[in-house]
Design an enzyme around this catalytic site. Structure first.
Site, PDB file in Angstrom:
ATOM      1  N   SER A   1       9.187   2.985  -8.114  1.00 51.54           N
ATOM      2  CA  SER A   1       9.061   1.796  -7.265  1.00 51.54           C
ATOM      3  C   SER A   1       9.383   2.106  -5.745  1.00 51.54           C
ATOM      4  O   SER A   1       8.498   2.857  -5.397  1.00 51.54           O
ATOM      5  CB  SER A   1      10.349   0.781  -7.767  1.00 51.54           C
ATOM      6  OG  SER A   1      10.248  -0.383  -7.080  1.00 51.54           O
ATOM      7  N   THR A   2      10.546   1.845  -5.235  1.00 47.59           N
ATOM      8  CA  THR A   2      10.599   2.018  -3.762  1.00 47.59           C
ATOM      9  C   THR A   2      10.591   3.607  -3.495  1.00 47.59           C
ATOM     10  O   THR A   2      11.329   4.445  -4.185  1.00 47.59           O
ATOM     11  CB  THR A   2      11.768   1.444  -3.311  1.00 47.59           C
ATOM     12  OG1 THR A   2      12.152   0.084  -3.858  1.00 47.59           O
ATOM     13  CG2 THR A   2      12.397   1.742  -1.745  1.00 47.59           C
TER      14      THR A   2
ATOM     15  N   MET B   1      14.226   1.060  -6.731  1.00 45.70           N
ATOM     16  CA  MET B   1      15.315   0.427  -6.868  1.00 45.70           C
ATOM     17  C   MET B   1      15.252  -0.400  -8.405  1.00 45.70           C
ATOM     18  O   MET B   1      14.233  -0.609  -8.729  1.00 45.70           O
ATOM     19  CB  MET B   1      15.622  -0.515  -5.669  1.00 45.70           C
ATOM     20  CG  MET B   1      14.442  -1.652  -5.691  1.00 45.70           C
ATOM     21  SD  MET B   1      14.785  -2.755  -4.115  1.00 45.70           S
ATOM     22  CE  MET B   1      13.490  -3.862  -4.318  1.00 45.70           C
TER      23      MET B   1
ATOM     24  N   ASP C   1      14.060  -1.046 -13.957  1.00 45.39           N
ATOM     25  CA  ASP C   1      12.983  -1.063 -14.802  1.00 45.39           C
ATOM     26  C   ASP C   1      12.588   0.258 -15.171  1.00 45.39           C
ATOM     27  O   ASP C   1      12.687   1.282 -14.609  1.00 45.39           O
ATOM     28  CB  ASP C   1      11.765  -1.644 -13.987  1.00 45.39           C
ATOM     29  CG  ASP C   1      10.489  -1.810 -14.759  1.00 45.39           C
ATOM     30  OD1 ASP C   1      10.821  -2.086 -15.775  1.00 45.39           O
ATOM     31  OD2 ASP C   1       9.419  -1.903 -14.122  1.00 45.39           O
TER      32      ASP C   1
ATOM     33  N   HIS D   1       5.409  -0.109  -8.917  1.00 37.10           N
ATOM     34  CA  HIS D   1       5.469  -1.631  -8.448  1.00 37.10           C
ATOM     35  C   HIS D   1       4.790  -1.896  -7.109  1.00 37.10           C
ATOM     36  O   HIS D   1       5.157  -1.161  -6.093  1.00 37.10           O
ATOM     37  CB  HIS D   1       7.044  -1.872  -8.242  1.00 37.10           C
ATOM     38  CG  HIS D   1       8.050  -1.830  -9.495  1.00 37.10           C
ATOM     39  ND1 HIS D   1       9.324  -1.838  -9.531  1.00 37.10           N
ATOM     40  CD2 HIS D   1       7.478  -1.886 -10.724  1.00 37.10           C
ATOM     41  CE1 HIS D   1       9.314  -1.547 -10.654  1.00 37.10           C
ATOM     42  NE2 HIS D   1       8.848  -1.867 -11.667  1.00 37.10           N
TER      43      HIS D   1
END
Length: 368
Positions: free
Chosen positions: A186-187, A305, A308, A212
């Site tokens: 993600s991030t 972050m 997930d 993401h």
């Protein structure tokens, strides 16, 4: 006895909003100031004003429009990351051009980005207020590194395979994979994924990836990764067979999972409800890999972050797959890898620079 006001209170996150649109400056400021932990200490309409206000106000986080007057957002970001590195959240319209520019910004060191609507900005942007606030909060504590003076965007040139690999590439083009590499992020993940893919050899088993990312961005991201990697990297298509030497990136707004038919694996896309607030979700992919691939898989969670992927990686681990996560020191945000460690899903915790080599050694060990 009551505490003295401000005593022991957590300092508010100081934000500077940089955007040439007065409406955007107003709406972003209103959204961010609505959170008690955030204070917009200033706004700027162009990079030169922003430069002066950074010196004066010393903000913790910058929100930066991709398209700016006088100096484009990328050039300003490049200068900023060389001279005064700080957490930056890019603000980008959902267009093909801006998607490419935003991906370059992430490569230069921006922590994350938020998308602004093309029409009815004031009302529609407020629909994403919670997401914008969360990204600014995460950015405040993200790991930000100084950009080396010689650093250029890395993925502008098409990857050229080493001499002698032509036949290998040709042979792999239709070769069914018997192992699967599954990666979630993600991030900070667009750059972490690049670091892994550019180090994986051309004969890596079929690789499936969830990052993401919004729908408009996943196609340009896949194209960008294809230029960086010896493997063939593409946006996954529903029903597509997973092949050796290929990597498949989940399209934004669609879950990616696997199904098995005999000795072959296929990509499955769905628009089912978000899982862990995300679509695509890493957990959706990992649970399918645990079910259909089992011990013949390697699962990897990179920076990001939230949580997930943690439960899905645990399912893979329990099914006999090898599992690896990125360490905290090299992660922009250690939320997802840390969550996987916390639930007992992880065999190894490694810095990003060592993950590709470990993936190779793990799939080599699994080969008959």
């Amino acid at each position: 006895m009551g505490s003295v006001p401000g005593e022991g209170a957590k300092p508010r996150i100081k934000v500077l909003v940089v955007d040439d649109s007065a409406l955007m400056r107003h709406v972003l400021s209103e959204i961010l100031n609505s959170d008690p932990d955030i204070e917009v200490v200033g706004v700027a309409s162009d990079p030169y004003i922003a430069r002066d206000k950074i010196k004066l106000l010393n903000p913790d986080v910058l929100t930066l429009d991709v398209e700016m007057p006088k100096m484009d957002g990328l050039q300003f970001l490049r200068n900023l990351m060389r001279l005064r590195p700080m957490p930056v959240v890019m603000v980008s319209s959902l267009t093909q051009k801006n998607a490419s520019v935003t991906l370059e910004a992430l490569e230069l060191g921006a922590v994350d980005f938020v998308s602004k609507p093309e029409i009815d900005i004031a009302s529609k942007l407020k629909d994403y207020a919670e997401d914008i606030i969360e990204k600014v909060k995460v950015a405040r504590y993200a790991t930000v590194n100084k950009l080396a003076p010689s650093t250029e965007v890395r993925c502008n040139e098409t990857f050229i395979s080493p001499a002698g690999n032509t036949n290998i590439s040709s042979n792999l083009h239709f070769k069914t994979t018997d192992q699967i590499i599954a990666i979630g992020a993600s991030t900070g993940g667009t750059e972490a994924i690049r670091e892994v893919l550019e180090r994986l050899p051309i004969d890596t088993p079929g690789t499936v990836i969830v990052q993401h990312i919004p729908g408009m961005f996943s196609g340009p991201f896949a194209e960008r990764m294809n230029k960086c990697s010896a493997m063939t990297v593409c946006e996954a298509q529903d029903g597509e067979r997973v092949l050796h030497g290929h990597a498949y990136i989940a399209p934004g707004d669609f879950h990616l999972s696997l199904r098995r038919d005999g000795a072959r694996y296929y990509c499955v896309l769905s628009d089912h409800d978000p899982v862990n607030r995300h679509r695509p979700s890493v957990d959706v992919l990992f649970h399918s890999v645990a079910k259909y691939v089992g011990k013949n898989a390697v699962g990897v969670i990179l920076t990001g972050m939230g949580k997930d992927g943690a439960e899905g990686l645990k399912a893979m681990h329990e099914a006999g797959a090898s599992t690896v996560v990125q360490d905290e020191a090299s992660s922009v945000v250690w939320g997802m890898p840390g969550a996987a460690v916390a639930v007992g899903a992880v065999d190894e915790v490694l810095p990003i620079a060592k993950i590709a080599a470990r993936i190779v050694s793990l799939y080599e060990e699994k080969r008959p």
